[in-house]
Design a protein around this motif. Sequence first.
Motif, PDB file in Angstrom:
ATOM      1  N   HIS A 230       0.841  -1.200   0.000  1.00 14.32           N
ATOM      2  CA  HIS A 230       0.000   0.000   0.000  1.00 14.32           C
ATOM      3  C   HIS A 230       0.879   1.254   0.000  1.00 14.32           C
ATOM      4  N   ALA A 231       0.226   2.401  -0.059  1.00 16.03           N
ATOM      5  CA  ALA A 231       0.901   3.699   0.108  1.00 16.03           C
ATOM      6  C   ALA A 231       0.061   4.522   1.065  1.00 16.03           C
ATOM      7  N   ASP A 232       0.683   4.936   2.156  1.00 17.40           N
ATOM      8  CA  ASP A 232      -0.011   5.648   3.228  1.00 17.40           C
ATOM      9  C   ASP A 232      -0.660   6.954   2.786  1.00 17.40           C
ATOM     10  N   ALA A 233      -1.601   7.407   3.595  1.00 16.34           N
ATOM     11  CA  ALA A 233      -2.150   8.758   3.460  1.00 16.34           C
ATOM     12  C   ALA A 233      -2.597   9.198   4.844  1.00 16.34           C
ATOM     13  N   PHE A 234      -2.641  10.511   5.025  1.00 18.02           N
ATOM     14  CA  PHE A 234      -3.096  11.039   6.313  1.00 18.02           C
ATOM     15  C   PHE A 234      -3.829  12.347   6.065  1.00 18.02           C
ATOM     16  N   THR A 235      -4.475  12.836   7.115  1.00 14.58           N
ATOM     17  CA  THR A 235      -5.287  14.049   6.986  1.00 14.58           C
ATOM     18  C   THR A 235      -4.449  15.300   6.765  1.00 14.58           C
ATOM     19  N   SER A 236      -3.169  15.237   7.115  1.00 14.76           N
ATOM     20  CA  SER A 236      -2.263  16.359   6.861  1.00 14.76           C
ATOM     21  C   SER A 236      -1.115  15.874   5.977  1.00 14.76           C
ATOM     22  N   PRO A 237      -0.465  16.782   5.226  1.00 11.87           N
ATOM     23  CA  PRO A 237       0.578  16.362   4.295  1.00 11.87           C
ATOM     24  C   PRO A 237       1.950  16.140   4.925  1.00 11.87           C
ATOM     25  N   GLN A 238       2.101  16.393   6.239  1.00 14.42           N
ATOM     26  CA  GLN A 238       3.426  16.350   6.852  1.00 14.42           C
ATOM     27  C   GLN A 238       4.009  14.945   7.019  1.00 14.42           C
ATOM     28  N   PRO A 239       3.220  13.931   7.459  1.00 12.26           N
ATOM     29  CA  PRO A 239       3.835  12.623   7.727  1.00 12.26           C
ATOM     30  C   PRO A 239       4.538  12.039   6.505  1.00 12.26           C
TER      31      PRO A 239
END
Length: 439
Positions: A230-239
């Motif tokens: 997979h490729a991660d995603a998060f609510t903010s672009p920083q991680p």
Amino acid sequence: MIKTASILQCLLCLMTLCSSFFVHSANQLGGVRIWAAPESTRVVFDLSEAPNFTHFLLTNPYRLVVDLKSTSTPINLAKLTNNSKLIKRVRISQPPSKGTLRLVIDLTKPVKSSLFSLSPTAPYGNRLVVDLDGSGSQQMIKINQPKTELRDVIVAIDAGHGGDDPGSIGPSGIYEKQVVLQIAKKVEAKINATPGMKAVMTRSGDYFVNLNKRSEIARNSKADLLISIHADAFTSPQPRGASVWVLSMKRANSEIGRWLEHKEKHSELLGGAGEIIQNTDNEQYLAMTLLDMSMDRSMAISHNIAGDVLSNLGTVTKLHKYKPESASFAVLKSPDIPSILVETGFISNYKEERLLSQRDHQNNIASAVYKGVLKYFESNPPVGSLMANKGSFKHHVRSGESLSVIANKYHISIASIKRANGLKSNILKIGQKLVIPKA
């Protein structure tokens, strides 16, 4: 006065007729998408409202008929893109009653069908999903094939998402489903190029595979390991950074993990969790099998492999966590198959999205995953596998192979092959059996 009354009556009649027309055509079929897998096909009908439908199968010729009540469509189905081996065409037929849209899926052979509706989930609206399974007895033939005396180590590779489910979408619009399939195919190639190892893909193209089915494919292939990419995603672009996950029997142990668990449920809705929705026994079966002692063994192996993969990833990319993390992902829940989930980076981070789309970086990630898996199985080869055999094994010569090609494949010298087989020349015949001495 009489004229006024007459005009009002006409207006009322017109309004009634219009009202009747809109009732009959309240729903609109706005699009049809066909996602073809090797032995199955998914057809998705995009609708403006939740569908009210009935369906039935016919033979001579084979076809599936779907009646959508109070539905109309402006689209031309003759222009529909179709790459399915199961579907000849999708067409509109004479409706059984006014206001019903009758759709006919002309089939190439008998199939098993499963139909279910899905409520809006971004980026899609209301949908009617038709799953067609044409595998029949062919799958049983594959399962019952005779075993070889010494077998390969089987690694099932699962490229996340696919088809209707794009996964996460990067800042520039890159889909996770595309990136992870490219990386998964690179891992597949590296494993298949390794003597004594074989890769099996849960999906090889842009189509969705139900989460339960992914584990089933691995199980039917008698996989020693399942890797989900997979490729991660998060609510903010920083991680940023890669991570490796193993199954947790409890809730995820980080905020990112809880977000990913939520994202997986979202993926089920996008891809259409037909088997999960229709088979309520799945959770009961899972709850019972998780009690099996084999789960403890699988989880221990998974954790060891996750550590090897993570240490190799740390040499080619930034890590988000330096130890394997735990979360409750459906694709990891096979009690009998060690399973890990590799998050290759954060596609929601602009820099990592750009890296993940680059061929060299994808190859580096794939190499790191492969090396971690290879290291584990070289140290812990399954009983009865070629990797566990301390002596020699046989190689069947194929078209285009020479002694130099075979020697290079097994990392041994030409002289050692000739010596083990009593060969006086370098000439080989197709089908010839060669003893391959241990390197």
